[in-house]
Design a protein around this motif. Sequence first.
Motif, PDB file in Angstrom:
ATOM      1  N   ARG A   1      -1.252  10.594  -5.995  1.00  0.00           N
ATOM      2  CA  ARG A   1      -0.308  10.564  -7.125  1.00  0.00           C
ATOM      3  C   ARG A   1      -0.675  11.632  -8.158  1.00  0.00           C
ATOM      4  NH1 ARG A   1       3.073   6.329  -7.268  1.00  0.00           N
ATOM      5  NH2 ARG A   1       3.365   6.439  -9.493  1.00  0.00           N
ATOM      6  N   THR A   2      -1.969  11.752  -8.448  1.00  0.00           N
ATOM      7  CA  THR A   2      -2.423  12.754  -9.420  1.00  0.00           C
ATOM      8  C   THR A   2      -2.121  14.158  -8.920  1.00  0.00           C
ATOM      9  OG1 THR A   2      -4.132  11.285 -10.263  1.00  0.00           O
ATOM     10  CG2 THR A   2      -4.453  13.645 -10.657  1.00  0.00           C
ATOM     11  N   TYR A   3      -2.384  14.405  -7.660  1.00  0.00           N
ATOM     12  CA  TYR A   3      -2.092  15.724  -7.092  1.00  0.00           C
ATOM     13  C   TYR A   3      -0.592  16.032  -7.196  1.00  0.00           C
ATOM     14  CZ  TYR A   3      -1.383  19.529  -3.860  1.00  0.00           C
ATOM     15  OH  TYR A   3      -0.993  20.726  -3.314  1.00  0.00           O
ATOM     16  N   LEU A   4       0.252  15.102  -6.759  1.00  0.00           N
ATOM     17  CA  LEU A   4       1.701  15.324  -6.804  1.00  0.00           C
ATOM     18  C   LEU A   4       2.199  15.525  -8.227  1.00  0.00           C
ATOM     19  CD1 LEU A   4       2.869  12.751  -4.114  1.00  0.00           C
ATOM     20  CD2 LEU A   4       2.862  15.247  -3.913  1.00  0.00           C
ATOM     21  N   ALA A   5       1.635  14.781  -9.174  1.00  0.00           N
ATOM     22  CA  ALA A   5       2.059  14.905 -10.572  1.00  0.00           C
ATOM     23  C   ALA A   5       1.752  16.292 -11.138  1.00  0.00           C
ATOM     24  CB  ALA A   5       1.390  13.830 -11.429  1.00  0.00           C
TER      25      ALA A   5
ATOM     26  N   MET B   1       0.847  -1.178   0.000  1.00  0.00           N
ATOM     27  CA  MET B   1       0.000   0.000   0.000  1.00  0.00           C
ATOM     28  C   MET B   1       0.887   1.233   0.000  1.00  0.00           C
ATOM     29  SD  MET B   1      -2.734   0.931   2.880  1.00  0.00           S
ATOM     30  CE  MET B   1      -3.579   2.447   2.947  1.00  0.00           C
ATOM     31  N   GLY B   2       0.701   2.089  -0.952  1.00  0.00           N
ATOM     32  CA  GLY B   2       1.497   3.299  -1.048  1.00  0.00           C
ATOM     33  C   GLY B   2       0.596   4.506  -1.206  1.00  0.00           C
ATOM     34  N   LEU B   3       0.989   5.373  -2.090  1.00  0.00           N
ATOM     35  CA  LEU B   3       0.195   6.558  -2.362  1.00  0.00           C
ATOM     36  C   LEU B   3      -1.084   6.180  -3.107  1.00  0.00           C
ATOM     37  CD1 LEU B   3       3.093   8.850  -3.615  1.00  0.00           C
ATOM     38  CD2 LEU B   3       1.965   8.976  -1.392  1.00  0.00           C
ATOM     39  N   THR B   4      -2.168   6.874  -2.809  1.00  0.00           N
ATOM     40  CA  THR B   4      -3.414   6.630  -3.530  1.00  0.00           C
ATOM     41  C   THR B   4      -3.321   7.268  -4.914  1.00  0.00           C
ATOM     42  OG1 THR B   4      -4.510   8.666  -2.795  1.00  0.00           O
ATOM     43  CG2 THR B   4      -4.727   6.693  -1.362  1.00  0.00           C
ATOM     44  N   GLU B   5      -4.230   6.885  -5.790  1.00  0.00           N
ATOM     45  CA  GLU B   5      -4.257   7.482  -7.130  1.00  0.00           C
ATOM     46  C   GLU B   5      -4.514   8.985  -7.044  1.00  0.00           C
ATOM     47  OE1 GLU B   5      -3.326   7.627 -10.884  1.00  0.00           O
ATOM     48  OE2 GLU B   5      -3.219   5.778  -9.715  1.00  0.00           O
ATOM     49  N   VAL B   6      -5.368   9.412  -6.118  1.00  0.00           N
ATOM     50  CA  VAL B   6      -5.647  10.845  -5.944  1.00  0.00           C
ATOM     51  C   VAL B   6      -4.382  11.584  -5.501  1.00  0.00           C
ATOM     52  CG1 VAL B   6      -6.958  12.532  -4.572  1.00  0.00           C
ATOM     53  CG2 VAL B   6      -8.110  10.519  -5.502  1.00  0.00           C
TER      54      VAL B   6
ATOM     55  N   TRP C   1      -9.293  27.068   0.132  1.00  0.00           N
ATOM     56  CA  TRP C   1      -8.523  26.635   1.293  1.00  0.00           C
ATOM     57  C   TRP C   1      -7.247  25.925   0.855  1.00  0.00           C
ATOM     58  CZ3 TRP C   1      -9.768  27.592   6.378  1.00  0.00           C
ATOM     59  CH2 TRP C   1     -11.010  28.198   6.584  1.00  0.00           C
ATOM     60  N   GLY C   2      -6.396  25.602   1.791  1.00  0.00           N
ATOM     61  CA  GLY C   2      -5.174  24.872   1.494  1.00  0.00           C
ATOM     62  C   GLY C   2      -5.441  23.392   1.295  1.00  0.00           C
ATOM     63  N   ARG C   3      -4.576  22.777   0.517  1.00  0.00           N
ATOM     64  CA  ARG C   3      -4.636  21.334   0.281  1.00  0.00           C
ATOM     65  C   ARG C   3      -3.214  20.825   0.127  1.00  0.00           C
ATOM     66  NH1 ARG C   3      -6.687  21.312  -6.032  1.00  0.00           N
ATOM     67  NH2 ARG C   3      -5.004  22.663  -6.771  1.00  0.00           N
ATOM     68  N   GLY C   4      -2.998  19.544   0.303  1.00  0.00           N
ATOM     69  CA  GLY C   4      -1.647  19.052   0.117  1.00  0.00           C
ATOM     70  C   GLY C   4      -1.435  17.630   0.572  1.00  0.00           C
ATOM     71  N   VAL C   5      -0.163  17.234   0.501  1.00  0.00           N
ATOM     72  CA  VAL C   5       0.282  15.900   0.893  1.00  0.00           C
ATOM     73  C   VAL C   5       1.592  16.053   1.669  1.00  0.00           C
ATOM     74  CG1 VAL C   5       1.041  13.628   0.081  1.00  0.00           C
ATOM     75  CG2 VAL C   5      -0.744  14.851  -1.167  1.00  0.00           C
ATOM     76  N   GLU C   6       1.669  15.391   2.814  1.00  0.00           N
ATOM     77  CA  GLU C   6       2.911  15.298   3.571  1.00  0.00           C
ATOM     78  C   GLU C   6       3.333  13.833   3.568  1.00  0.00           C
ATOM     79  OE1 GLU C   6       4.639  15.471   8.119  1.00  0.00           O
ATOM     80  OE2 GLU C   6       2.764  16.521   7.681  1.00  0.00           O
TER      81      GLU C   6
END
Length: 144
Positions: free
Chosen positions: A8-12, A1-6, A84-89
Motif C-alpha cells: 500500500r505504501t509503495y502504491l501510494a 487478506m489484501g494488500l500488505t502495508e508495504v 534494480w526494478g521493483r513493483g507490484v502486479e
Amino acid sequence: MGLTEVERTYLAGQSIGRLATVGPDGVPQIRPVGFRLNADGTIDIGGPENARSQKYRNAQSRPRAAFVVDDMTPDDPGEVSPGWGRGVEIRGDVEVLSVRDIPVAPGFFSHDVIRLHPRRVISWAIDHEQPKGTSRTVARESAE
C-alpha cells in the motif's frame, strides 16, 4: 487478506501504472493509466473520457484485468535492491462505474472508472522482510 502495508505504501508513492485488459479479438491491450488506491484495497483506474476508451469497453465485456506499477530503485544501499526494478502486479476482477470523487487529476479525468478488485498480488524488491518478493492469492477467484 489484501494488500500488505508495504505494498500500500509503495502504491501510494506512485502516480502511474499499466492496465492490461483483453480486447474483443482476444488480444491483450496494455495502457498507461492514473490510479487511486482506495481504503478497501480496490484500485480506481481513470482517464480523460474514460467511458469512451477501449480499455473501458474491454473491462465491461471481459471483467478481468492485470495492473502493474513498477519503477527502478534508487542506487542507495538502504533500498531493498539498489539499482534494480521493483513493483507490484495485481490481477483481479474489474467493474466499470461512475464515482463522485474523481480518482486522479480532477478537471482532466472523468468520473467513469475501472475498479479493480485484487485476487492475486505479486510484489518484488519493495519489502526488506521479503527482498525476493511475494506472490499470493488475496481473494477467491470469481465464478466467471
